[in-house]
Design a protein around this motif. Structure first.
Motif, PDB file in Angstrom:
ATOM      1  N   LEU A  14      40.767  80.015  73.822  1.00  0.00           N
ATOM      2  CA  LEU A  14      41.520  78.868  74.335  1.00  0.00           C
ATOM      3  C   LEU A  14      40.855  78.310  75.590  1.00  0.00           C
ATOM      4  N   ASP A  15      40.411  79.208  76.460  1.00  0.00           N
ATOM      5  CA  ASP A  15      39.723  78.796  77.685  1.00  0.00           C
ATOM      6  C   ASP A  15      38.450  78.021  77.356  1.00  0.00           C
ATOM      7  N   ARG A  16      37.744  78.449  76.317  1.00  0.00           N
ATOM      8  CA  ARG A  16      36.508  77.779  75.924  1.00  0.00           C
ATOM      9  C   ARG A  16      36.775  76.383  75.386  1.00  0.00           C
ATOM     10  N   ARG A  17      37.891  76.206  74.711  1.00  0.00           N
ATOM     11  CA  ARG A  17      38.182  74.918  74.082  1.00  0.00           C
ATOM     12  C   ARG A  17      38.746  73.882  75.046  1.00  0.00           C
ATOM     13  N   LEU A  18      39.354  74.327  76.114  1.00  0.00           N
ATOM     14  CA  LEU A  18      40.020  73.403  77.027  1.00  0.00           C
ATOM     15  C   LEU A  18      39.065  72.884  78.096  1.00  0.00           C
ATOM     16  N   HIS A  19      39.265  71.638  78.475  1.00  0.00           N
ATOM     17  CA  HIS A  19      38.447  70.993  79.510  1.00  0.00           C
ATOM     18  C   HIS A  19      39.371  70.140  80.368  1.00  0.00           C
ATOM     19  N   GLY A  20      39.186  70.211  81.667  1.00  0.00           N
ATOM     20  CA  GLY A  20      40.013  69.422  82.559  1.00  0.00           C
ATOM     21  C   GLY A  20      39.977  69.953  83.974  1.00  0.00           C
ATOM     22  N   PRO A  21      40.909  69.485  84.822  1.00  0.00           N
ATOM     23  CA  PRO A  21      40.952  69.947  86.219  1.00  0.00           C
ATOM     24  C   PRO A  21      40.957  71.470  86.295  1.00  0.00           C
ATOM     25  N   ARG A  22      40.038  72.035  87.059  1.00  0.00           N
ATOM     26  CA  ARG A  22      39.834  73.490  87.055  1.00  0.00           C
ATOM     27  C   ARG A  22      41.070  74.274  87.473  1.00  0.00           C
ATOM     28  N   ARG A  23      41.700  73.851  88.550  1.00  0.00           N
ATOM     29  CA  ARG A  23      42.847  74.620  89.035  1.00  0.00           C
ATOM     30  C   ARG A  23      43.992  74.595  88.023  1.00  0.00           C
ATOM     31  N   ARG A  24      44.267  73.407  87.471  1.00  0.00           N
ATOM     32  CA  ARG A  24      45.352  73.318  86.492  1.00  0.00           C
ATOM     33  C   ARG A  24      45.015  74.125  85.244  1.00  0.00           C
ATOM     34  N   LYS A  25      43.771  74.068  84.816  1.00  0.00           N
ATOM     35  CA  LYS A  25      43.370  74.841  83.641  1.00  0.00           C
ATOM     36  C   LYS A  25      43.484  76.335  83.912  1.00  0.00           C
ATOM     37  N   ALA A  26      43.042  76.787  85.085  1.00  0.00           N
ATOM     38  CA  ALA A  26      43.117  78.213  85.423  1.00  0.00           C
ATOM     39  C   ALA A  26      44.566  78.686  85.434  1.00  0.00           C
ATOM     40  N   ASP A  27      45.459  77.875  86.027  1.00  0.00           N
ATOM     41  CA  ASP A  27      46.882  78.237  86.044  1.00  0.00           C
ATOM     42  C   ASP A  27      47.432  78.313  84.618  1.00  0.00           C
ATOM     43  N   MET A  28      47.002  77.382  83.785  1.00  0.00           N
ATOM     44  CA  MET A  28      47.463  77.341  82.400  1.00  0.00           C
ATOM     45  C   MET A  28      47.039  78.596  81.640  1.00  0.00           C
ATOM     46  N   ILE A  29      45.786  78.995  81.834  1.00  0.00           N
ATOM     47  CA  ILE A  29      45.276  80.179  81.140  1.00  0.00           C
ATOM     48  C   ILE A  29      46.022  81.435  81.595  1.00  0.00           C
ATOM     49  N   VAL A  30      46.291  81.532  82.893  1.00  0.00           N
ATOM     50  CA  VAL A  30      47.040  82.682  83.415  1.00  0.00           C
ATOM     51  C   VAL A  30      48.442  82.707  82.817  1.00  0.00           C
ATOM     52  N   GLU A  31      49.088  81.546  82.724  1.00  0.00           N
ATOM     53  CA  GLU A  31      50.433  81.473  82.161  1.00  0.00           C
ATOM     54  C   GLU A  31      50.442  81.915  80.697  1.00  0.00           C
ATOM     55  N   VAL A  32      49.436  81.483  79.937  1.00  0.00           N
ATOM     56  CA  VAL A  32      49.367  81.862  78.529  1.00  0.00           C
ATOM     57  C   VAL A  32      49.146  83.363  78.391  1.00  0.00           C
ATOM     58  N   ARG A  33      48.215  83.896  79.178  1.00  0.00           N
ATOM     59  CA  ARG A  33      47.926  85.334  79.110  1.00  0.00           C
ATOM     60  C   ARG A  33      49.173  86.156  79.457  1.00  0.00           C
ATOM     61  N   ASP A  34      49.856  85.782  80.549  1.00  0.00           N
ATOM     62  CA  ASP A  34      51.046  86.519  80.947  1.00  0.00           C
ATOM     63  C   ASP A  34      52.143  86.410  79.891  1.00  0.00           C
ATOM     64  N   GLY A  35      52.279  85.215  79.330  1.00  0.00           N
ATOM     65  CA  GLY A  35      53.292  85.019  78.304  1.00  0.00           C
ATOM     66  C   GLY A  35      53.031  85.860  77.068  1.00  0.00           C
ATOM     67  N   LEU A  36      51.773  85.952  76.672  1.00  0.00           N
ATOM     68  CA  LEU A  36      51.426  86.768  75.505  1.00  0.00           C
ATOM     69  C   LEU A  36      51.660  88.256  75.774  1.00  0.00           C
ATOM     70  N   HIS A  37      51.323  88.702  76.972  1.00  0.00           N
ATOM     71  CA  HIS A  37      51.577  90.109  77.304  1.00  0.00           C
ATOM     72  C   HIS A  37      53.080  90.409  77.314  1.00  0.00           C
ATOM     73  N   ASP A  38      53.870  89.468  77.827  1.00  0.00           N
ATOM     74  CA  ASP A  38      55.324  89.658  77.821  1.00  0.00           C
ATOM     75  C   ASP A  38      55.845  89.708  76.385  1.00  0.00           C
ATOM     76  N   ALA A  39      55.296  88.844  75.519  1.00  0.00           N
ATOM     77  CA  ALA A  39      55.723  88.830  74.117  1.00  0.00           C
ATOM     78  C   ALA A  39      55.353  90.136  73.419  1.00  0.00           C
ATOM     79  N   ALA A  40      54.160  90.654  73.728  1.00  0.00           N
ATOM     80  CA  ALA A  40      53.737  91.920  73.126  1.00  0.00           C
ATOM     81  C   ALA A  40      54.632  93.066  73.592  1.00  0.00           C
ATOM     82  N   GLU A  41      55.009  93.060  74.863  1.00  0.00           N
ATOM     83  CA  GLU A  41      55.898  94.094  75.378  1.00  0.00           C
ATOM     84  C   GLU A  41      57.274  93.997  74.726  1.00  0.00           C
TER      85      GLU A  41
END
Length: 236
Positions: A14-41
């Motif tokens: 997902l990180d490889r496919r997305l392009h845009g403002p770095r800070r917003r993208k970084a926050d987005m990737i962190v949110e997705v990762r955390d959300g997936l870990h919460d879903a797995a738990e």
């Protein structure tokens, strides 16, 4: 060697496919990762017999395939870029007009401009005011479209085109006005050389406009087109 998990693989792609403002993208990737870990738990909590690897695979599957998810996030990044671009232009254009007027008065030779030159300078000022208002309206429209569940992606392209056209018009007007300046006109080459100090500023503004256009284009296999789902608009 650290094992690559299903969540790591998904987030990296997902990180490889997305392009845009770095800070917003970084926050987005962190949110997705955390959300997936919460879903797995959550999967593990409901079904303790499921091993961690399988829980991650289920969390990723529930989140959705990348070909469907990536355009949604890309749309949000494109809107964030358009917001930044429109805000910069809405603020910068009045400043450019004010500084140009002050510079003109401080370097005036006392020679009255011709009617044609005066009309051109006045038209350039009106263009800058109208463009600044237009970008301010674009900011408002992005908020309105988001609230009404309408896609702002088309507006991102409008902001990009408007930014590119505005910069090119400013550069062209600056050259023409420098060449015909009363009492201190210059050749085309002289006008180009005299405008060199302004190139970094124009380059930045042009980059912002081109960036808006690039972020609304599909990228890579399976990337899809930007989503028509309304994307959140940053506050500033």
């Amino acid at each position: 060697m650290e094992r690559v998990t299903a969540i790591d693989s998904y987030v990296s792609e997902l990180d490889r496919r997305l392009h845009g403002p770095r800070r917003r993208k970084a926050d987005m990737i962190v949110e997705v990762r955390d959300g997936l870990h919460d879903a797995a738990e959550a999967v593990r909590a409901d079904s303790p017999e499921v091993d961690p690897a399988e829980a991650e695979r289920r969390a990723v599957a529930e989140f959705g395939p990348l070909r469907a998810v990536a355009p949604e996030f890309q749309a949000e990044l494109a809107v964030a870029q358009a917001w930044r671009t429109a805000w910069v232009f809405a603020v910068a254009l009045p400043l450019v007009m004010t500084l140009s007027t002050l510079l003109w008065r401080s370097t005036s030779t006392g020679v009255a401009p011709t009617p044609g030159y005066h009309e051109l300078a006045h038209a350039n000022d009106l263009f800058l005011v109208a463009a600044s208002v237009g970008f301010a309206v674009a900011l408002l429209l992005m908020h309105v479209l988001a609230r009404r569940a309408a896609s702002p992606v088309a507006l991102v392209r409008v902001v990009g085109v408007g930014a590119v056209v505005t910069v090119l018009a400013m550069m062209g007007a600056g050259i023409v006005l420098a060449m015909g300046a009363p009492g201190r006109g210059t050749s085309l080459w002289g006008a180009l050389l005299g405008g060199l100090p302004t190139l970094p500023g124009y380059g930045l503004l042009l980059y912002l406009g081109v960036r808006c256009l690039r972020l609304t284009r599909p990228r890579g296999p399976g990337a899809g087109r930007p989503s028509r789902r309304p994307a959140p608009v940053p506050s500033a």
